[in-house]
Design a protein around this motif. Structure first.
Motif, PDB file in Angstrom:
ATOM      1  N   ALA A   1      11.886  81.508  12.929  1.00  0.00           N
ATOM      2  CA  ALA A   1      13.060  82.375  12.853  1.00  0.00           C
ATOM      3  C   ALA A   1      14.329  81.554  12.672  1.00  0.00           C
ATOM      4  O   ALA A   1      14.395  80.379  13.051  1.00  0.00           O
ATOM      5  CB  ALA A   1      13.176  83.230  14.113  1.00  0.00           C
ATOM      6  N   PHE A   2      15.331  82.193  12.084  1.00  0.00           N
ATOM      7  CA  PHE A   2      16.708  81.700  12.057  1.00  0.00           C
ATOM      8  C   PHE A   2      17.514  82.573  13.016  1.00  0.00           C
ATOM      9  O   PHE A   2      17.271  83.782  13.100  1.00  0.00           O
ATOM     10  CB  PHE A   2      17.312  81.819  10.658  1.00  0.00           C
ATOM     11  CG  PHE A   2      16.561  81.092   9.586  1.00  0.00           C
ATOM     12  CD1 PHE A   2      16.823  79.763   9.318  1.00  0.00           C
ATOM     13  CD2 PHE A   2      15.593  81.751   8.834  1.00  0.00           C
ATOM     14  CE1 PHE A   2      16.138  79.092   8.313  1.00  0.00           C
ATOM     15  CE2 PHE A   2      14.905  81.096   7.834  1.00  0.00           C
ATOM     16  CZ  PHE A   2      15.172  79.759   7.577  1.00  0.00           C
ATOM     17  N   GLY A   3      18.500  81.980  13.701  1.00  0.00           N
ATOM     18  CA  GLY A   3      19.256  82.795  14.646  1.00  0.00           C
ATOM     19  C   GLY A   3      20.694  82.375  14.793  1.00  0.00           C
ATOM     20  O   GLY A   3      21.110  81.291  14.375  1.00  0.00           O
ATOM     21  N   LEU A   4      21.465  83.263  15.402  1.00  0.00           N
ATOM     22  CA  LEU A   4      22.870  83.013  15.720  1.00  0.00           C
ATOM     23  C   LEU A   4      23.140  83.578  17.100  1.00  0.00           C
ATOM     24  O   LEU A   4      22.749  84.716  17.399  1.00  0.00           O
ATOM     25  CB  LEU A   4      23.786  83.683  14.685  1.00  0.00           C
ATOM     26  CG  LEU A   4      25.298  83.485  14.884  1.00  0.00           C
ATOM     27  CD1 LEU A   4      25.667  82.025  14.634  1.00  0.00           C
ATOM     28  CD2 LEU A   4      26.086  84.396  13.951  1.00  0.00           C
ATOM     29  N   GLY A   5      23.794  82.780  17.950  1.00  0.00           N
ATOM     30  CA  GLY A   5      24.061  83.217  19.312  1.00  0.00           C
ATOM     31  C   GLY A   5      25.536  83.141  19.678  1.00  0.00           C
ATOM     32  O   GLY A   5      26.277  82.286  19.177  1.00  0.00           O
ATOM     33  N   LEU A   6      25.960  84.044  20.552  1.00  0.00           N
ATOM     34  CA  LEU A   6      27.321  84.071  21.092  1.00  0.00           C
ATOM     35  C   LEU A   6      27.214  84.224  22.599  1.00  0.00           C
ATOM     36  O   LEU A   6      26.553  85.145  23.092  1.00  0.00           O
ATOM     37  CB  LEU A   6      28.114  85.242  20.511  1.00  0.00           C
ATOM     38  CG  LEU A   6      29.510  85.481  21.107  1.00  0.00           C
ATOM     39  CD1 LEU A   6      30.463  84.376  20.671  1.00  0.00           C
ATOM     40  CD2 LEU A   6      30.059  86.838  20.694  1.00  0.00           C
ATOM     41  N   SER A   7      27.860  83.313  23.345  1.00  0.00           N
ATOM     42  CA  SER A   7      27.857  83.367  24.805  1.00  0.00           C
ATOM     43  C   SER A   7      29.280  83.328  25.329  1.00  0.00           C
ATOM     44  O   SER A   7      30.097  82.536  24.843  1.00  0.00           O
ATOM     45  CB  SER A   7      27.067  82.185  25.400  1.00  0.00           C
ATOM     46  OG  SER A   7      25.695  82.284  25.089  1.00  0.00           O
ATOM     47  N   ALA A   8      29.568  84.182  26.307  1.00  0.00           N
ATOM     48  CA  ALA A   8      30.906  84.229  26.896  1.00  0.00           C
ATOM     49  C   ALA A   8      30.791  84.316  28.411  1.00  0.00           C
ATOM     50  O   ALA A   8      29.970  85.078  28.937  1.00  0.00           O
ATOM     51  CB  ALA A   8      31.691  85.421  26.365  1.00  0.00           C
ATOM     52  N   THR A   9      31.604  83.541  29.103  1.00  0.00           N
ATOM     53  CA  THR A   9      31.671  83.576  30.560  1.00  0.00           C
ATOM     54  C   THR A   9      33.114  83.811  30.983  1.00  0.00           C
ATOM     55  O   THR A   9      34.005  83.039  30.613  1.00  0.00           O
ATOM     56  CB  THR A   9      31.163  82.258  31.179  1.00  0.00           C
ATOM     57  OG1 THR A   9      29.788  82.070  30.836  1.00  0.00           O
ATOM     58  CG2 THR A   9      31.299  82.296  32.700  1.00  0.00           C
ATOM     59  N   LEU A  10      33.325  84.874  31.745  1.00  0.00           N
ATOM     60  CA  LEU A  10      34.650  85.223  32.249  1.00  0.00           C
ATOM     61  C   LEU A  10      34.666  85.039  33.756  1.00  0.00           C
ATOM     62  O   LEU A  10      33.810  85.582  34.464  1.00  0.00           O
ATOM     63  CB  LEU A  10      34.992  86.675  31.899  1.00  0.00           C
ATOM     64  CG  LEU A  10      36.305  87.222  32.465  1.00  0.00           C
ATOM     65  CD1 LEU A  10      37.501  86.492  31.866  1.00  0.00           C
ATOM     66  CD2 LEU A  10      36.413  88.723  32.211  1.00  0.00           C
ATOM     67  N   HIS A  11      35.625  84.259  34.256  1.00  0.00           N
ATOM     68  CA  HIS A  11      35.795  84.070  35.695  1.00  0.00           C
ATOM     69  C   HIS A  11      36.600  85.249  36.246  1.00  0.00           C
ATOM     70  O   HIS A  11      37.808  85.336  36.049  1.00  0.00           O
ATOM     71  CB  HIS A  11      36.520  82.754  35.977  1.00  0.00           C
ATOM     72  CG  HIS A  11      35.679  81.543  35.717  1.00  0.00           C
ATOM     73  ND1 HIS A  11      35.159  80.752  36.717  1.00  0.00           N
ATOM     74  CD2 HIS A  11      35.255  81.002  34.550  1.00  0.00           C
ATOM     75  CE1 HIS A  11      34.461  79.767  36.192  1.00  0.00           C
ATOM     76  NE2 HIS A  11      34.505  79.894  34.872  1.00  0.00           N
TER      77      HIS A  11
END
Length: 263
Positions: A211-221
């Motif tokens: 597979a090919f993939g794209l990821g987005l991760s966000a962390t809010l304090h």
């Protein structure tokens, strides 16, 4: 920083520990113990290539001692054999949750269950430089169940403009390459399975791109100790998998959300 369930998931492999190596690089007084405990939920395909989706929930745990040992619901139990500034090379033991016919009985009937499996893994994480904080993450892992096979990932990610101490956002692509045994196990159809399921036989002869993939991760304090983690990803299957009669949809998406306590 993500801490979600292990494979199978369209989350990119780098998202399970995304940003931690940068945090250790730029924090002047990083504590010996890094601990994150919380609850999370994921919306993801019932299995790779499925049209149906399901919701999964459970604990989110990520415990790391210095730059050496860790226990995580995403990365498993592991040890960094090399842990220098901007470079980690290590081994871990993770898990794969398998695949059950009951997840989509109309499509998987007669294919048999894929049991949960231990998954030893070797990995490398490298930061290009302080001035250009592109993170390179690669791993190779092997499923120990009968017929499991070997699979590896190569991904890169970096912090997005606007990231700060309160909000960290990472984006990056990934490619997953698998051996013939792994691809056959997930996407192949033997003559016996064909008779039981009604799917035409499908014999995979070569290793290739899973597979090919794209990821987005966000962390809010949300506060000093409370974090909101949101991870999203999309994958598109490679041609060996895409040609399988088991595949109902070539692209898959996932979103995972957790609220965690960090100390």
């Amino acid at each position: 920083m993500a801490a979600h369930s292990q494979t199978p998931s369209p989350l990119q492999e780098w998202q399970y520990s995304g940003g931690l190596i940068l945090e250790r690089m730029f924090e002047s007084q990083e504590p010996d113990l890094h601990a994150v405990v919380g609850l999370g939920a994921e919306v993801q395909p019932a299995y790779e290539g499925s049209r149906a989706y399901r919701v999964r929930g459970g604990p989110a745990i990520d415990l790391r001692y210095k730059d050496m040992a860790f226990v995580s619901t995403g990365d498993g139990i592991g040890y960094n054999l090399i842990h220098r500034r901007g470079l980690e090379v290590g081994l871990s033991l993770a898990y794969d949750t398998g695949r059950k016919e009951r997840l989509d009985y109309s499509n998987l009937r007669g294919m048999g269950d894929k049991p949960t499996s231990a998954v030893p893994k070797a990995f490398l994480t490298w930061v290009v430089s302080d001035q250009f904080p592109l993170v390179v993450r690669t791993d190779v892992r092997h499923l120990l169940r009968t017929g499991g096979g070997t699979v590896g990932d190569f991904g890169v990610y970096m912090p997005m403009p606007g990231s700060s101490e309160r909000l960290a956002v990472f984006l990056g692509p990934s490619v997953t390459v698998a051996g013939r045994r792994y691809l056959r196990d997930l996407y192949g159809v033997t003559n016996e399975q064909s008779l039981a399921s009604g799917h035409p036989p499908y014999n995979i002869q070569n290793a290739g791109i899973d597979a090919f993939g794209l990821g987005l991760s966000a962390t809010l304090h949300l506060s000093r100790h409370v974090l909101l983690n949101v991870d999203a990803a999309a994958n598109r299957l490679g041609h060996e998998a895409a040609d399988s009669p088991l595949i109902e949809r070539l692209s898959s998406h996932v979103i995972a959300v957790s609220v965690d306590y960090h100390w």
